[in-house]
Design an enzyme around this catalytic site. Structure first.
Site, PDB file in Angstrom:
ATOM      1  N   GLU A  72       0.850  -1.179   0.000  1.00 32.77           N
ATOM      2  CA  GLU A  72       0.000   0.000   0.000  1.00 32.77           C
ATOM      3  C   GLU A  72       0.892   1.237   0.000  1.00 32.77           C
ATOM      4  O   GLU A  72       1.879   1.248   0.730  1.00 32.77           O
ATOM      5  CB  GLU A  72      -0.912   0.050   1.238  1.00 32.77           C
ATOM      6  CG  GLU A  72      -1.935   1.181   1.140  1.00 32.77           C
ATOM      7  CD  GLU A  72      -2.952   1.201   2.291  1.00 32.77           C
ATOM      8  OE1 GLU A  72      -2.799   0.406   3.240  1.00 32.77           O
ATOM      9  OE2 GLU A  72      -3.868   2.005   2.224  1.00 32.77           O
ATOM     10  N   MET A  95       0.389  -2.836   8.636  1.00 38.69           N
ATOM     11  CA  MET A  95      -0.326  -3.006   7.365  1.00 38.69           C
ATOM     12  C   MET A  95      -1.236  -4.223   7.404  1.00 38.69           C
ATOM     13  O   MET A  95      -0.824  -5.298   7.809  1.00 38.69           O
ATOM     14  CB  MET A  95       0.709  -3.104   6.234  1.00 38.69           C
ATOM     15  CG  MET A  95       0.107  -3.240   4.861  1.00 38.69           C
ATOM     16  SD  MET A  95      -0.892  -1.767   4.423  1.00 38.69           S
ATOM     17  CE  MET A  95      -2.146  -2.540   3.430  1.00 38.69           C
ATOM     18  N   GLU A  96      -2.475  -4.005   6.930  1.00 43.88           N
ATOM     19  CA  GLU A  96      -3.557  -4.978   7.093  1.00 43.88           C
ATOM     20  C   GLU A  96      -3.628  -6.053   6.021  1.00 43.88           C
ATOM     21  O   GLU A  96      -4.710  -6.596   5.762  1.00 43.88           O
ATOM     22  CB  GLU A  96      -4.887  -4.211   7.115  1.00 43.88           C
ATOM     23  CG  GLU A  96      -5.311  -3.577   5.768  1.00 43.88           C
ATOM     24  CD  GLU A  96      -4.972  -2.112   5.605  1.00 43.88           C
ATOM     25  OE1 GLU A  96      -4.017  -1.627   6.265  1.00 43.88           O
ATOM     26  OE2 GLU A  96      -5.643  -1.436   4.807  1.00 43.88           O
ATOM     27  N   HIS A 127      -6.686  -1.965  15.096  1.00 39.00           N
ATOM     28  CA  HIS A 127      -6.876  -1.257  13.826  1.00 39.00           C
ATOM     29  C   HIS A 127      -6.679  -2.196  12.633  1.00 39.00           C
ATOM     30  O   HIS A 127      -7.544  -2.279  11.749  1.00 39.00           O
ATOM     31  CB  HIS A 127      -5.897  -0.082  13.766  1.00 39.00           C
ATOM     32  CG  HIS A 127      -6.007   0.750  12.527  1.00 39.00           C
ATOM     33  ND1 HIS A 127      -6.756   1.899  12.459  1.00 39.00           N
ATOM     34  CD2 HIS A 127      -5.474   0.593  11.299  1.00 39.00           C
ATOM     35  CE1 HIS A 127      -6.681   2.419  11.245  1.00 39.00           C
ATOM     36  NE2 HIS A 127      -5.903   1.636  10.515  1.00 39.00           N
ATOM     37  N   GLU A 128      -5.563  -2.902  12.605  1.00 38.58           N
ATOM     38  CA  GLU A 128      -5.284  -3.768  11.438  1.00 38.58           C
ATOM     39  C   GLU A 128      -6.277  -4.917  11.384  1.00 38.58           C
ATOM     40  O   GLU A 128      -6.726  -5.314  10.315  1.00 38.58           O
ATOM     41  CB  GLU A 128      -3.849  -4.301  11.471  1.00 38.58           C
ATOM     42  CG  GLU A 128      -2.762  -3.228  11.588  1.00 38.58           C
ATOM     43  CD  GLU A 128      -2.922  -2.050  10.653  1.00 38.58           C
ATOM     44  OE1 GLU A 128      -3.458  -2.219   9.539  1.00 38.58           O
ATOM     45  OE2 GLU A 128      -2.517  -0.919  11.034  1.00 38.58           O
ATOM     46  N   GLU A 152      -9.958   4.138   6.139  1.00 41.83           N
ATOM     47  CA  GLU A 152      -9.120   4.590   7.265  1.00 41.83           C
ATOM     48  C   GLU A 152      -9.910   5.338   8.332  1.00 41.83           C
ATOM     49  O   GLU A 152      -9.761   5.070   9.523  1.00 41.83           O
ATOM     50  CB  GLU A 152      -7.933   5.412   6.768  1.00 41.83           C
ATOM     51  CG  GLU A 152      -6.927   4.618   5.920  1.00 41.83           C
ATOM     52  CD  GLU A 152      -6.369   3.367   6.609  1.00 41.83           C
ATOM     53  OE1 GLU A 152      -6.510   3.227   7.836  1.00 41.83           O
ATOM     54  OE2 GLU A 152      -5.780   2.513   5.902  1.00 41.83           O
TER      55      GLU A 152
HETATM   56  N1  TRP Z   1      -3.148   0.871   5.685  1.00 42.91           N
HETATM   57  C1  TRP Z   1      -2.214   1.018   6.751  1.00 42.91           C
HETATM   58  C2  TRP Z   1      -3.018   1.280   7.994  1.00 42.91           C
HETATM   59  O1  TRP Z   1      -3.616   2.274   8.174  1.00 42.91           O
HETATM   60  C3  TRP Z   1      -1.240   2.108   6.646  1.00 42.91           C
HETATM   61  C4  TRP Z   1      -0.334   2.200   5.480  1.00 42.91           C
HETATM   62  C5  TRP Z   1      -0.536   2.875   4.351  1.00 42.91           C
HETATM   63  C6  TRP Z   1       1.013   1.831   5.442  1.00 42.91           C
HETATM   64  N2  TRP Z   1       0.619   2.919   3.595  1.00 42.91           N
HETATM   65  C7  TRP Z   1       1.563   2.295   4.262  1.00 42.91           C
HETATM   66  C8  TRP Z   1       1.797   1.139   6.317  1.00 42.91           C
HETATM   67  C9  TRP Z   1       2.897   2.146   3.950  1.00 42.91           C
HETATM   68  C10 TRP Z   1       3.121   0.964   6.002  1.00 42.91           C
HETATM   69  C11 TRP Z   1       3.675   1.471   4.854  1.00 42.91           C
HETATM   70  O2  TRP Z   1      -3.140   0.471   8.825  1.00 42.91           O
HETATM   71 ZN    ZN Z   2      -5.572   1.758   8.541  1.00 43.91          ZN
END
Ligand code: TRP
Ligand code: ZN
Length: 868
Positions: A120, A262-263, A296-297, A319
């Site tokens: 992401e 990261m999810e 959150h994840e 988000e």
């Molecule tokens: N989606 C992730 C979250 O909010 C965050 C995220 C977006 C992320 N871009 C990223 C994490 C790049 C690490 C690196 O939980």
């Molecule tokens: Zn998130």
């Protein structure tokens, strides 16, 4: 810069020309030349037989279509264009990548000894040429091949379906993810770990394997993450009726990571900061942070993964909603009031500051150059406030009805913010037409309230005006639908019922016009209003409260948040007045009754200690800066210091009594124990500033049996510049210099050093054996804290702080633009400083702008700042 980076506009969204239903990936992992074979089933959707696949930093090895080498293609700077294609075909692409050279930590990279990915927002295109957009959802099969001794664990999304041995000491594992997903949710990990395992039984009785992978030797730091995961799974079943949907849930902790976590479907990758904790290495806020981020994840599995975003402009769809869910999770498990207070501090401080900066944008941005620049406080935290407003307007029941309809309609698809509003509207019948403006309008609204009591008519009239000042991205603003939660109090503290036109009305007023009046009837005495209760909308409130009214609310308001908020408004009045006094060469003063009001809170036996700790915490320099168009850095710092000194001096006996009464023999991490430590350590911070402070802090440090107390002593010594500071810092460094994550707390204190030679110390600290600019956590702890939390030295009139920032940013621009781009934020706010500082800040920005390899992350922000 070779080419001026191009912006993308939300309005230009077009559906993809093709889709990919299935992808079969094979990774042959090597440090410098990993081969990626991607076999995709591609379908034409529109008229064109040409497809443009995204790709960056790739070496293309071969392309074939339906098993035949294909020559109708063109390799462009950031894409691969294939033409003359059949309407449905199997596409095989082989690319070569260099994970070890990948310091940007986007795509496939090495973190310590392990391979891991971060896709992401647009990182998958650094792995293979692909339709790297969230509205292309495919089923993934992934085969990972690597040396068995070095990488015994080979992981990817979904379920493990096959494995085997190869010659040369290599082995492979194949994974299959049954849930179609966009490329940004892909993940792969290969490494050697210790694994903490557990099993969760879902409410429908399915068993889920839970596995947390940590660096060897760290197993004793994983249990809190496991407990948090299990609590998250249970909470989502109970509160949202949502169950997990795979047979395995894995979390891997890595040391090199650009963000929090990261999810990725079934295989979350976490910054080790949000996994690893034990009493000796982690503070209470680390523990709470882990609970929040694990939650959150996990919650993203439904809000993000099962329903994802159609395009990146819709980011807040997942988000904002997931932050709301994690905040509710933390509030249901711990103290709702304390969680609300801490979340509101983030909005009023850094989020309002972002609204006022050159980067101002709506929670659903309209224009983006680099998507990574929009993982912001606005999209996340204000986005969550917008979700919370639905909850306030619709109630828990209505909100849950809306959620249910949202999942019924959009499960398995890529949706938009508009889809979410429609679901909420259709499920409840509430008209949210005007409410939609929260998605498109940027900036912080002000709600200005005035009141009039008419004793003869027994009416109380509230006049409510709203306006939003223009922001750099958007000149014109309109009236929003603001849920405005109020209560009226009689002199004895009783609540006056709200009656309008003979009928009793809800506490939540619908403020919709630029100016509105509310006439409350049967009001038999002039009341004290409690306004914007629970911070029911992300706005600035203006009401001319007297000190007496605020002190009244501090004791009589029915909910804790309102009491805290009254204490903050009272502090704010004195801070403003004192800043002015300091600017005119005067001394800081606080009225004795006001100090008494805080004394009253400190001594209230019926209040939770964690709450008292929040009341006694002055706003940060950053938040105060946000109140001014032109910031006087030194006057604000002097004021805050002066007020802390007055509280310490005037309340010393009570602070000392509370400090001693809260000592705990045994360490535990339940919420009550955390609250007691928080209050005790706030007391310590004040007591450090009076006679005997040095001895008390020293003793606190050497008697600490947990990291919270250790860090509290070091921070107190640092903030009050006590003689013991050096010895404590040295002791800690001797003990922890081998452990970067634990040293981050030490780096942070170095960054916040109030001493005159702070910058020199920071520069020396960069030579510490545990420090590395390559590691984002280290960089943020030391450099980030200097830039963000040490305003006096960062903004030193000589410009030395700005030059230092410039040097670091120029270096990070080539190694890790994402980290550089987060670090630059304080430099963007030049418009708020005096002309000399402004010129110095501008010079640094100009020098960045002139770089010929300026990354588009920095390009976007620097250009906006220079336009301000
Ligand atoms: N989606 C992730 C979250 O909010 C965050 C995220 C977006 C992320 N871009 C990223 C994490 C790049 C690490 C690196 O939980
Ligand atoms: Zn998130």
């Amino acid at each position: 810069m070779s080419q001026t980076p191009q912006a993308k506009y939300r309005e230009d969204y077009t559906p993809p020309s093709h889709t990919i239903t299935d992808i079969d990936l094979t990774f042959d992992l090597y440090d410098n030349n990993t081969l990626v074979t991607a076999v995709s089933q591609v379908k034409q959707l529109g008229e064109s037989n040409v497809v443009e696949l995204d790709g960056e930093a790739l070496k293309l090895r071969s392309v074939s279509v339906n098993g035949e080498a294909w020559s109708a293609y063109e390799v462009k700077e950031a894409s691969l264009v294939l033409s003359q294609l059949p309407t449905e075909f199997e596409l095989t692409i082989v690319t070569e990548i260099d994970p070890e050279a990948n310091t940007a930590l986007e795509g496939l990279y090495k973190s310590g000894g392990a391979f891991c990915t971060q896709c992401e927002a647009e990182g998958f295109r650094r792995i293979t040429y692909y339709l790297d957009r969230p509205d292309v959802l495919a089923r993934y099969t992934t085969k990972v091949i690597a040396d068995k001794a070095t990488y015994p664990y080979l992981l990817s999304n979904g379920n493990r379906v096959a494995q085997g041995e190869l010659k040369g000491g290599r082995h492979w594992v194949q994974w299959q993810d049954p849930h179609p997903k966009p490329a940004y949710l892909f993940a792969l990990v290969a490494g050697d770990f210790d694994v903490l395992r557990d099993i969760y039984t879902t409410k429908s009785g399915r068993k889920v394997d839970l596995e947390i992978f940590v660096d060897k030797g760290n197993l004793d730091r994983a249990p809190h993450a496991m407990t948090s995961l299990i609590n998250s799974m249970k909470w989502d079943e109970e509160r949202f009726d949502l169950e997990y949907d795979l047979d395995i849930y894995m979390i891997v902790a890595v040391d090199f990571f650009n963000m929090g976590a990261m999810e990725n479907k079934g295989l979350n990758i976490f910054n080790s900061k949000f996994v690893l904790a034990n009493s000796q290495t982690a503070t209470d806020s680390d523990y709470l942070g882990i609970e929040a981020v694990i939650g959150h994840e996990y919650f993203h599995n439904w809000t993000g993964n099962r329903v994802t975003c159609r395009d990146w402009f819709q980011l807040s769809l997942k988000e904002g909603l997931t932050v709301f869910r994690d905040q509710e999770f933390s509030s249901d498990l711990g103290s709702r009031a304390v969680n609300r207070i801490q979340n509101v501090r983030v909005i009023r401080g850094p989020q309002f500051a972002e609204d006022a900066s050159p980067m101002s944008h709506p929670i659903r941005p309209d224009k983006v150059i680099e998507m990574n620049n929009f993982y912001t406080l606005t999209v996340y935290e204000k986005g969550s406030e917008v979700i919370r407003m639905y909850h306030t307007l619709l109630g828990e029941e209505g909100f849950q009805k809306g959620m249910k309809l949202y999942f019924e309609r959009h499960d398995g698809t890529a949706a938009t913010c508009e889809d979410f509003v429609s679901a909420m509207e259709d499920a409840t019948g509430v008209d949210l037409t005007q409410f939609r403006l929260w998605y498109s309008q940027s900036g912080t609204p002000t709600v200005r309230v005035s009141s009039q009591y008419d004793a003869g008519a027994q009416t109380y009239v509230l006049t409510v005006e709203q306006f939003t000042e223009p922001t750099q991205d958007q000149a014109e603003k309109h009236a929003l639908h603001i849920p405005f939660d109020i209560e009226l109090y009689a002199a004895g503290g009783s609540v006056i019922p709200l009656i309008v036109e003979g009928k009793s009305v809800s506490n939540v007023l619908d403020v919709k016009a630029e100016k509105q009046t509310f006439v409350f009837e049967n009001v038999s005495e002039c009341p004290v209003p409690s306004l914007l209760r629970e911070f029911s909308a992300p706005v600035k409130l203006e009401y001319n409260y007297s000190d007496e009214e605020l002190m009244f609310l501090m004791t009589y308001a029915r909910n804790e948040f309102a009491r805290w908020d009254a204490s903050q408004m009272l502090l704010a009045k004195y801070i403003r007045a004192n800043v002015q006094r300091v600017q005119q060469g005067g001394d800081v003063e606080v009225a004795a009754e006001v100090v008494d009001a805080f004394r009253g809170v400190l001594l209230s036996a019926d209040l939770e200690p964690a709450f008292i700790a929040e009341v006694l915490s002055l706003p940060q320099h950053n938040e105060v800066s946000g109140w001014y168009k032109l910031v006087d850095v030194d006057a604000i710092a002097k004021t805050l210091e002066g007020m802390r000194a007055i509280f310490a001096d005037q309340l010393q006996e009570e602070l000392s009594a509370v400090y001693h009464s809260l000592k705990q023999a045994q360490y535990s991490i339940d919420h009550a124990a955390i609250g007691k430590r928080a209050l005790r350590n706030i007391c310590l911070g004040y007591l450090a500033r009076i006679a005997g402070g040095n001895e008390l802090v020293e003793k606190h440090y050497y008697q600490a049996n947990n990291m919270t107390d250790t860090i509290a002593a070091m921070s107190a010594a640092n903030n009050a510049q006590l003689p013991c500071r050096e010895a404590l810092m040295q002791d800690y460094s001797d003990k922890w210099k081998h452990d970067g994550l634990v040293m981050d707390k030490w780096f942070m204190i170095q960054g916040c050093n109030p001493a005159a030679n702070a910058l020199e110390v920071v520069k020396q600290t960069m030579q510490h054996e545990a420090f590395s600019l390559k590691n984002p956590n280290r960089t943020r702890s030391l450099v980030g804290s200097f830039l963000n939390l040490n305003p006096v030295h960062f903004h030193d009139k000589s410009g030395s702080g700005y030059r230092f920032a410039g040097e670091i940013l120029r270096e990070l621009n080539s190694t890790n633009p994402q980290v550089a781009s987060r670090l630059i934020d304080p430099l963007l706010k030049l418009a708020k400083y005096d002309d000399e500082r402004k010129a110095l800040m501008r010079a640094e920005l100009e020098s960045l702008k002139a770089m010929d390899n300026l990354a588009k992350d920095l390009f976007e922000k620097v250009s906006k700042a220079l336009e301000s």
